[in-house]
Design an enzyme around this catalytic site. Structure first.
Site, mmCIF file in Angstrom:
data_model
loop_
_atom_site.group_PDB
_atom_site.id
_atom_site.type_symbol
_atom_site.label_atom_id
_atom_site.label_comp_id
_atom_site.label_asym_id
_atom_site.label_seq_id
_atom_site.Cartn_x
_atom_site.Cartn_y
_atom_site.Cartn_z
ATOM 1 N N ARG A 98 0.813 -1.212 0.000
ATOM 2 C CA ARG A 98 0.000 0.000 0.000
ATOM 3 C C ARG A 98 0.847 1.262 0.000
ATOM 4 O O ARG A 98 0.532 2.229 -0.709
ATOM 5 C CB ARG A 98 -0.950 -0.021 1.207
ATOM 6 C CG ARG A 98 -1.801 1.241 1.401
ATOM 7 C CD ARG A 98 -2.427 1.773 0.134
ATOM 8 N NE ARG A 98 -3.173 0.774 -0.606
ATOM 9 C CZ ARG A 98 -3.522 0.901 -1.872
ATOM 10 N NH1 ARG A 98 -3.161 1.970 -2.573
ATOM 11 N NH2 ARG A 98 -4.212 -0.054 -2.485
ATOM 12 N N LYS A 133 1.805 25.106 -3.167
ATOM 13 C CA LYS A 133 0.578 24.434 -2.723
ATOM 14 C C LYS A 133 0.773 22.920 -2.823
ATOM 15 O O LYS A 133 0.145 22.221 -3.607
ATOM 16 C CB LYS A 133 -0.617 24.904 -3.547
ATOM 17 C CG LYS A 133 -0.917 26.388 -3.348
ATOM 18 C CD LYS A 133 -2.041 26.856 -4.247
ATOM 19 C CE LYS A 133 -2.298 28.351 -4.050
ATOM 20 N NZ LYS A 133 -3.351 28.868 -4.952
ATOM 21 N N LYS A 165 4.041 39.799 -2.301
ATOM 22 C CA LYS A 165 2.641 39.649 -2.669
ATOM 23 C C LYS A 165 1.851 40.848 -2.147
ATOM 24 O O LYS A 165 2.419 41.768 -1.541
ATOM 25 C CB LYS A 165 2.107 38.322 -2.124
ATOM 26 C CG LYS A 165 2.858 37.127 -2.709
ATOM 27 C CD LYS A 165 2.505 35.835 -2.018
ATOM 28 C CE LYS A 165 1.150 35.317 -2.448
ATOM 29 N NZ LYS A 165 1.161 34.833 -3.846
ATOM 30 N N GLU A 199 4.259 40.483 -7.165
ATOM 31 C CA GLU A 199 2.931 40.133 -7.646
ATOM 32 C C GLU A 199 2.045 41.370 -7.664
ATOM 33 O O GLU A 199 1.995 42.116 -6.680
ATOM 34 C CB GLU A 199 2.307 39.076 -6.735
ATOM 35 C CG GLU A 199 0.856 38.745 -7.059
ATOM 36 C CD GLU A 199 0.217 37.898 -5.969
ATOM 37 O OE1 GLU A 199 0.509 36.688 -5.930
ATOM 38 O OE2 GLU A 199 -0.545 38.451 -5.143
ATOM 39 N N ASP A 225 -1.423 38.546 -11.532
ATOM 40 C CA ASP A 225 -2.282 37.593 -10.837
ATOM 41 C C ASP A 225 -3.755 37.836 -11.154
ATOM 42 O O ASP A 225 -4.273 38.941 -10.945
ATOM 43 C CB ASP A 225 -2.050 37.705 -9.326
ATOM 44 C CG ASP A 225 -2.787 36.643 -8.546
ATOM 45 O OD1 ASP A 225 -2.759 35.466 -8.961
ATOM 46 O OD2 ASP A 225 -3.408 36.985 -7.517
#
Length: 289
Positions: A98, A133, A165, A199, A225
């Site tokens: 597994r 992510k 950002k 960004e 973005d």
């Protein structure tokens, strides 16, 4: 991206989680001297990844188990193909089954999805890249899988590059009074070897970013973005090759070709890792008494 020591560390943790005090079922039902032969088979078409990881699951369970891989990472396969064979003590084969499958199904799913994105932008010059992510603890595995599919990796971690950002810019503007002054101060404080990416989410921010300078002594990448296609084209034209242009947000297999056609250099796709479906692979085991 993947070293043997890192593979062993992650796979050993997975094995310990799955059988912390041994495999009670196999130890109860399977004779200690039973041998097994197993085949890793594809139940659907795809692109392979995770061969070394699959092999490690068995080797760390019982070093007498032998895994023979028939494909390398990045190789395509059809439904019904045999991807690897496994031979050795039956208890070990069944115990590791597994964990080996979990890793290679996950990694092959990411590779297969990445390959589809790369094919969709072929001929445009745009690079498909992943994001941060990723599944906690599995970033190297998942990013290796992206590379196996022809994609590229973004910064590996928060320690690798400066990426300003919207929330960072809000703090900096409050202190410096303008985006340009904030970025100039940041660039001045950084070593020349450190990449700076910014960004923006509106076209009216672009001039202020460009005013801070571009290239090695300024902003190395500008991320547009969640821009519309028209705004992407406008942004690419305004930047005019002075720095790398990255597009992000709203990227799917249905939209990526049109985004690439706007002339951006990089398209970052979080879905490569956070939304990839595990590929359907199976291990057919034959146990000999």
């Amino acid at each position: 991206m993947l070293s043997r020591s890192h593979i062993d560390t992650v796979v050993r943790a997975a094995l310990d989680e799955d059988a912390p005090w041994g495999d009670l079922t196999s130890e109860t039902l399977i004779p200690v001297d039973a041998a097994a032969t197993a085949e890793l088979r594809a139940r659907e078409a795809g692109v392979f990844s995770g061969g070394e990881v699959f092999e490690a699951a068995f080797a760390l369970t019982d070093p007498r188990i032998v895994v023979a891989l028939r494909l390398g990472d990045g190789d395509r396969f059809a439904a019904g193909d045999t991807l690897a064979t496994v031979t050795g003590p039956a208890r070990g084969v069944l115990q590791a089954e597994r964990i080996g499958l979990n890793f290679t199904q996950r990694m092959s799913g990411i590779t297969t999805l990445t390959a589809a994105y790369v094919a969709a932008v072929a001929g445009t010059g745009a690079r498909i890249a992943d994001t941060r992510k990723t599944t906690p603890g599995l970033r190297r595995f998942e990013r290796h899988a992206v590379r196996s599919g022809g994609g590229h990796n973004h910064r590996f971690s928060l320690s690798d590059a400066v990426m300003a950002k919207d929330n960072h810019l809000a703090v900096l503007v409050a202190r410096h009074g303008s985006i340009t002054a904030a970025l100039e101060a940041a660039r001045a404080a950084l070593p020349h070897t450190t990449h700076l990416e910014v960004e923006i989410d509106r076209l009216d921010q672009l001039d202020a970013v460009l005013a801070a300078g571009t290239g090695p002594r300024g902003v190395g990448t500008i991320m547009l973005d969640n821009f519309s296609l028209d705004d992407l084209r406008t942004g690419v034209a305004a930047i005019a090759g002075r720095t790398i242009v990255e597009a992000s947000g709203g990227v799917s297999l249905d939209t990526v070709a049109a985004i690439a056609a706007t002339g951006v250099d990089v398209i970052s796709v979080g879905a490569l890792t956070h939304s990839a479906r595990a590929l359907d692979l199976g291990l057919d085991v034959r146990v000999e008494a």
